[in-house]
Design a protein around this motif. Structure first.
Motif, mmCIF file in Angstrom:
data_model
loop_
_atom_site.group_PDB
_atom_site.id
_atom_site.type_symbol
_atom_site.label_atom_id
_atom_site.label_comp_id
_atom_site.label_asym_id
_atom_site.label_seq_id
_atom_site.Cartn_x
_atom_site.Cartn_y
_atom_site.Cartn_z
ATOM 1 N N GLY A 37 0.782 -1.231 0.000
ATOM 2 C CA GLY A 37 0.000 0.000 0.000
ATOM 3 C C GLY A 37 0.814 1.280 0.000
ATOM 4 N N VAL A 38 2.135 1.160 -0.105
ATOM 5 C CA VAL A 38 3.006 2.335 -0.167
ATOM 6 C C VAL A 38 3.572 2.408 -1.581
ATOM 7 N N ILE A 39 3.300 3.521 -2.252
ATOM 8 C CA ILE A 39 3.694 3.649 -3.653
ATOM 9 C C ILE A 39 4.490 4.929 -3.857
ATOM 10 N N ASP A 40 5.728 4.779 -4.336
ATOM 11 C CA ASP A 40 6.634 5.907 -4.553
ATOM 12 C C ASP A 40 6.516 6.385 -6.000
ATOM 13 N N LEU A 41 6.187 7.659 -6.151
ATOM 14 C CA LEU A 41 5.988 8.244 -7.474
ATOM 15 C C LEU A 41 7.143 9.145 -7.906
ATOM 16 N N HIS A 42 8.219 9.172 -7.130
ATOM 17 C CA HIS A 42 9.382 9.985 -7.480
ATOM 18 C C HIS A 42 9.899 9.632 -8.868
ATOM 19 N N GLY A 43 10.379 10.627 -9.567
ATOM 20 C CA GLY A 43 11.030 10.399 -10.852
ATOM 21 C C GLY A 43 10.082 10.261 -12.027
ATOM 22 N N GLY B 21 8.439 18.404 -3.927
ATOM 23 C CA GLY B 21 8.638 19.279 -5.076
ATOM 24 C C GLY B 21 9.897 20.116 -5.010
ATOM 25 N N ARG B 22 10.790 19.767 -4.121
ATOM 26 C CA ARG B 22 12.031 20.552 -3.967
ATOM 27 C C ARG B 22 12.922 20.503 -5.194
ATOM 28 N N HIS B 23 12.812 19.438 -5.963
ATOM 29 C CA HIS B 23 13.681 19.276 -7.138
ATOM 30 C C HIS B 23 12.955 19.602 -8.442
ATOM 31 N N SER B 24 11.723 20.071 -8.334
ATOM 32 C CA SER B 24 10.936 20.413 -9.530
ATOM 33 C C SER B 24 10.954 21.910 -9.751
ATOM 34 N N THR B 25 11.131 22.302 -10.996
ATOM 35 C CA THR B 25 11.053 23.716 -11.336
ATOM 36 C C THR B 25 9.631 24.189 -11.069
ATOM 37 N N GLY B 26 9.496 25.207 -10.248
ATOM 38 C CA GLY B 26 8.164 25.730 -9.945
ATOM 39 C C GLY B 26 7.468 25.020 -8.803
ATOM 40 N N GLY B 27 8.160 24.120 -8.119
ATOM 41 C CA GLY B 27 7.563 23.448 -6.964
ATOM 42 C C GLY B 27 6.884 22.133 -7.309
ATOM 43 N N ALA B 28 6.155 21.633 -6.314
ATOM 44 C CA ALA B 28 5.505 20.321 -6.423
ATOM 45 C C ALA B 28 4.524 20.287 -7.587
ATOM 46 N N LYS B 29 4.510 19.163 -8.278
ATOM 47 C CA LYS B 29 3.585 18.983 -9.398
ATOM 48 C C LYS B 29 2.707 17.746 -9.201
ATOM 49 N N ILE B 30 3.313 16.666 -8.730
ATOM 50 C CA ILE B 30 2.564 15.421 -8.563
ATOM 51 C C ILE B 30 1.579 15.533 -7.402
ATOM 52 N N ARG B 31 2.024 16.060 -6.276
ATOM 53 C CA ARG B 31 1.150 16.155 -5.095
ATOM 54 C C ARG B 31 -0.135 16.925 -5.404
ATOM 55 N N PRO B 32 -0.061 18.151 -5.984
ATOM 56 C CA PRO B 32 -1.319 18.848 -6.274
ATOM 57 C C PRO B 32 -2.204 18.112 -7.286
ATOM 58 N N ALA B 33 -1.585 17.441 -8.248
ATOM 59 C CA ALA B 33 -2.363 16.679 -9.230
ATOM 60 C C ALA B 33 -3.095 15.529 -8.539
ATOM 61 N N LEU B 34 -2.415 14.857 -7.618
ATOM 62 C CA LEU B 34 -3.017 13.752 -6.875
ATOM 63 C C LEU B 34 -4.146 14.264 -5.980
ATOM 64 N N GLN B 35 -3.913 15.395 -5.316
ATOM 65 C CA GLN B 35 -4.951 15.960 -4.460
ATOM 66 C C GLN B 35 -6.173 16.370 -5.279
#
Length: 136
Positions: free
Chosen positions: A56-62, A96-110
């Motif tokens: 139940g733990v899924i890593d979406l990094h990268g 989102g520390r390594h993404s230009t412009g901040g987090a992208k996956i987290r807001p999309a998931l939310q």
């Protein structure tokens, strides 16, 4: 691929339709190959990041947002991916520390969870983890 795109443009300007078609076909072939390689790279990164993870733990990094959301949908809709014993999934999105412009996956998931009516929260100890509760 850029060279082929330039050749298409030049051939069209010359009104050489046969050459434009030939180069256009090459651009299409390159794009398809690029998409296939991107998909393979995403699959490899996902598998590597999730090797040995708890249920139940899924890593979406990268992953790109579209790739990450495909994995989220697969997990939530699939009977082959089991949630945690408390009937939740923990999606590791990163902060989102390594993404230009901040987090992208987290807001999309939310946004996805909100639209689907899924209860979700950020992990109080790690803002880079979204906990999604499944209906009982």
């Amino acid at each position: 691929m850029e060279e082929a795109q330039s050749l298409v443009k030049t051939a069209r300007q010359r009104r050489d339709h046969r050459a434009a078609w030939k180069y256009s076909d090459a651009v299409f072939t390159h794009r398809e190959a690029m998409r296939a390689l991107d998909a393979k790279a995403a699959e490899m990164a996902f598998k590597e990041n999730n090797k040995g993870r708890k249920q139940g733990v899924i890593d979406l990094h990268g992953l790109y947002v579209s790739e990450a959301m495909s994995q989220v949908k697969l997990a939530l809709e699939s009977k082959s991916v089991a949630p945690r014993p408390d009937n939740t999934f923990r999606f590791i999105t990163g902060q989102g520390r390594h993404s230009t412009g901040g987090a992208k996956i987290r807001p999309a998931l939310q946004d996805f969870c909100t639209k689907k009516g899924l209860k979700h929260t950020l992990d109080s100890k790690n803002q880079g983890v979204v906990i999604v509760e499944l209906a009982a």
